[in-house]
Design an enzyme around this catalytic site. Sequence first.
Site, PDB file in Angstrom:
ATOM      1  N   ARG A  24      35.626 -21.504  -0.880  1.00 57.32           N
ATOM      2  CA  ARG A  24      34.214 -21.395  -0.472  1.00 57.32           C
ATOM      3  C   ARG A  24      33.277 -21.187  -1.661  1.00 57.32           C
ATOM      4  NH1 ARG A  24      33.616 -20.078   5.284  1.00 57.32           N
ATOM      5  NH2 ARG A  24      35.099 -21.531   6.170  1.00 57.32           N
ATOM      6  N   ARG A  35      27.236 -19.685   1.018  1.00 58.60           N
ATOM      7  CA  ARG A  35      25.978 -18.951   1.260  1.00 58.60           C
ATOM      8  C   ARG A  35      25.670 -17.847   0.271  1.00 58.60           C
ATOM      9  NH1 ARG A  35      27.720 -18.103   7.311  1.00 58.60           N
ATOM     10  NH2 ARG A  35      29.642 -18.288   6.142  1.00 58.60           N
ATOM     11  N   ARG A  52      21.128 -26.450   1.774  1.00 56.29           N
ATOM     12  CA  ARG A  52      21.440 -26.479   3.207  1.00 56.29           C
ATOM     13  C   ARG A  52      20.159 -26.563   4.027  1.00 56.29           C
ATOM     14  NH1 ARG A  52      24.189 -21.706   6.684  1.00 56.29           N
ATOM     15  NH2 ARG A  52      22.119 -20.885   6.220  1.00 56.29           N
ATOM     16  N   ASP A  59      34.300 -29.670   6.149  1.00 58.28           N
ATOM     17  CA  ASP A  59      34.887 -28.617   6.968  1.00 58.28           C
ATOM     18  C   ASP A  59      36.120 -29.144   7.684  1.00 58.28           C
ATOM     19  OD1 ASP A  59      34.028 -25.722   7.890  1.00 58.28           O
ATOM     20  OD2 ASP A  59      34.969 -26.705   9.601  1.00 58.28           O
ATOM     21  N   TYR A  68      41.466 -24.159  17.143  1.00 51.49           N
ATOM     22  CA  TYR A  68      40.024 -24.308  17.420  1.00 51.49           C
ATOM     23  C   TYR A  68      39.786 -25.312  18.545  1.00 51.49           C
ATOM     24  CZ  TYR A  68      38.981 -21.546  13.274  1.00 51.49           C
ATOM     25  OH  TYR A  68      38.896 -20.518  12.373  1.00 51.49           O
TER      26      TYR A  68
HETATM   27  O1  CP3 Z   1      36.123 -24.022   0.088  1.00 45.57           O
HETATM   28  C1  CP3 Z   1      35.113 -24.735   0.013  1.00 45.57           C
HETATM   29  O2  CP3 Z   1      34.078 -24.382  -0.634  1.00 45.57           O
HETATM   30  C2  CP3 Z   1      35.127 -26.133   0.596  1.00 45.57           C
HETATM   31  C3  CP3 Z   1      34.468 -26.310   1.836  1.00 45.57           C
HETATM   32  C4  CP3 Z   1      35.070 -25.639   3.056  1.00 45.57           C
HETATM   33  C5  CP3 Z   1      34.289 -25.095   4.099  1.00 45.57           C
HETATM   34  N1  CP3 Z   1      35.130 -24.724   5.107  1.00 45.57           N
HETATM   35  C6  CP3 Z   1      32.835 -24.991   4.090  1.00 45.57           C
HETATM   36  C7  CP3 Z   1      32.168 -24.113   5.077  1.00 45.57           C
HETATM   37  C8  CP3 Z   1      36.405 -25.507   3.420  1.00 45.57           C
HETATM   38  C9  CP3 Z   1      37.676 -25.854   2.646  1.00 45.57           C
HETATM   39  C10 CP3 Z   1      36.423 -24.947   4.734  1.00 45.57           C
HETATM   40  C11 CP3 Z   1      37.666 -24.692   5.473  1.00 45.57           C
HETATM   41  C12 CP3 Z   1      37.601 -24.084   6.800  1.00 45.57           C
HETATM   42  N2  CP3 Z   1      36.636 -24.230   7.745  1.00 45.57           N
HETATM   43  C13 CP3 Z   1      38.632 -23.303   7.335  1.00 45.57           C
HETATM   44  C14 CP3 Z   1      39.940 -22.989   6.672  1.00 45.57           C
HETATM   45  C15 CP3 Z   1      39.808 -21.961   5.614  1.00 45.57           C
HETATM   46  C16 CP3 Z   1      39.389 -20.632   6.136  1.00 45.57           C
HETATM   47  O3  CP3 Z   1      38.247 -20.247   5.808  1.00 45.57           O
HETATM   48  O4  CP3 Z   1      40.178 -19.982   6.820  1.00 45.57           O
HETATM   49  C17 CP3 Z   1      38.229 -22.912   8.629  1.00 45.57           C
HETATM   50  C18 CP3 Z   1      39.009 -22.032   9.588  1.00 45.57           C
HETATM   51  C19 CP3 Z   1      36.962 -23.516   8.882  1.00 45.57           C
HETATM   52  C20 CP3 Z   1      36.159 -23.466  10.117  1.00 45.57           C
HETATM   53  C21 CP3 Z   1      34.858 -22.827   9.899  1.00 45.57           C
HETATM   54  N3  CP3 Z   1      33.821 -23.403   9.197  1.00 45.57           N
HETATM   55  C22 CP3 Z   1      34.435 -21.565  10.333  1.00 45.57           C
HETATM   56  C23 CP3 Z   1      35.289 -20.599  11.122  1.00 45.57           C
HETATM   57  C24 CP3 Z   1      33.127 -21.397   9.893  1.00 45.57           C
HETATM   58  C25 CP3 Z   1      32.190 -20.263  10.246  1.00 45.57           C
HETATM   59  C26 CP3 Z   1      32.522 -19.043   9.488  1.00 45.57           C
HETATM   60  C27 CP3 Z   1      31.625 -18.947   8.303  1.00 45.57           C
HETATM   61  O5  CP3 Z   1      32.127 -18.629   7.213  1.00 45.57           O
HETATM   62  O6  CP3 Z   1      30.428 -19.132   8.494  1.00 45.57           O
HETATM   63  C28 CP3 Z   1      32.757 -22.538   9.140  1.00 45.57           C
HETATM   64  C29 CP3 Z   1      31.489 -22.793   8.452  1.00 45.57           C
HETATM   65  C30 CP3 Z   1      31.547 -23.141   6.999  1.00 45.57           C
HETATM   66  N4  CP3 Z   1      32.447 -23.980   6.417  1.00 45.57           N
HETATM   67  C31 CP3 Z   1      30.639 -22.698   5.996  1.00 45.57           C
HETATM   68  C32 CP3 Z   1      31.019 -23.314   4.797  1.00 45.57           C
HETATM   69  C33 CP3 Z   1      30.328 -23.207   3.468  1.00 45.57           C
HETATM   70  C34 CP3 Z   1      29.437 -21.801   6.226  1.00 45.57           C
HETATM   71  C35 CP3 Z   1      28.416 -22.656   6.901  1.00 45.57           C
HETATM   72  C36 CP3 Z   1      27.001 -22.273   6.565  1.00 45.57           C
HETATM   73  O7  CP3 Z   1      26.501 -22.696   5.502  1.00 45.57           O
HETATM   74  O8  CP3 Z   1      26.390 -21.580   7.394  1.00 45.57           O
END
Ligand code: CP3
Length: 342
Positions: free
Chosen positions: A23, A27, A36, A73, A150
């Site tokens: 990540r 944010r 964003r 994602d 999911y």
């Molecule tokens: O690592 C990185 O920077 C690459 C991009 C990436 C994102 N999500 C961006 C993201 C990667 C590799 C993921 C993987 C992901 N997404 C997983 C597996 C890894 C983990 O974190 O366990 C899972 C379970 C998801 C599903 C997901 N996406 C959730 C549960 C959420 C909401 C929780 C949160 O952190 O807000 C997201 C949103 C998400 N994916 C964000 C980002 C940068 C935040 C979105 C925003 O900008 O509001």
Amino acid sequence: MTKLMLRALAGETLPTPPIWMMRQAGRYLPEYRATRAQAGDFLSLCYNPELAAEVTLQPIGRYGFDAAILFADILLVPQALGADLWFVTGEGPRLSTITTAEDMQRLRPADAIHERLDPIYQTVRILSRELPAETTLIGFAGAPWTVATYMIAGRGTKDQGPAHALKDTDRATFTALIERITEATILYLSRQIEAGAEVVKLFDSWAGSLKGRDFDDFALAPAKRIIAALKERHPGIPVIAFPREAGDRYVGFGAAVGADCVALDNSVSAEWAAQHVQVDGCVQGNMDPRHMVTGGPELVAEAQRITRALRGGPHVFNLGHGITPDADPDNVARMIEAVRSA
Ligand code: CP3
């Protein structure tokens, strides 16, 4: 001069490990929040190749990480298979659910995903052109079990209860779903590699809730199949597997699935991993992401302890899970400095 990240993944023991952070585009960075907002929302950002490439590059420009991970994602694959997907601010993802054979029939075939995922491949192409020469580009997908949790529940769950229930009461529907995601993941990652991804990572965030034979059948077997298919199509492509919270099932996992590197969450100690996991090859990890919030001398001590514990073999420095939105961007620079001076 091979890139540092690729040398570690090839099994080389290095004096200083390559560093990147799950990540890292997120944010906690003001420039991410600005881009964003420009895109409108998170999903619009994922599907906008220019802006998705821009946020991928932001942490590279700011910190000089050794690797960049494609901004996207894991839930884009379910969406490409025909599930509805949206994000509720402050809560997380929501999807239409798959719980019956009829729901399965409404899903699209695996090879129909590219139509929707084409902008992601475009992001990879832009990145492979624009990244600094020393930075490695990582593509990724969710592992079938995690993606299925999911799709079945329609949201994130604490204990993956709905997915376990489907697995235990309607095995045919559950295995058909795992199968569909597995096929789609092979096609999706192949296209990312063709577009320029130099490494791919498989995120099995909920692997830890699979026990015994279920772990073999639904964490290990799908990862093994995906990796074998990718390596057959793209000989030499390095793969990182992340069976998060696998605990003692981390032992032997990399060899069993054919991964080049096993990513460790922070519930195992680096010292334990050096003895039991790194003996088989490269490991990635595994600092607790809370240090990126709290900082201080503990951050430096932890980063250096992990670096030293894993210095005897191939290692990629990372966190044990994603950096959180409340992290202090200055702590990231302190972490990198601590690892490189350990
Ligand atoms: O690592 C990185 O920077 C690459 C991009 C990436 C994102 N999500 C961006 C993201 C990667 C590799 C993921 C993987 C992901 N997404 C997983 C597996 C890894 C983990 O974190 O366990 C899972 C379970 C998801 C599903 C997901 N996406 C959730 C549960 C959420 C909401 C929780 C949160 O952190 O807000 C997201 C949103 C998400 N994916 C964000 C980002 C940068 C935040 C979105 C925003 O900008 O509001």
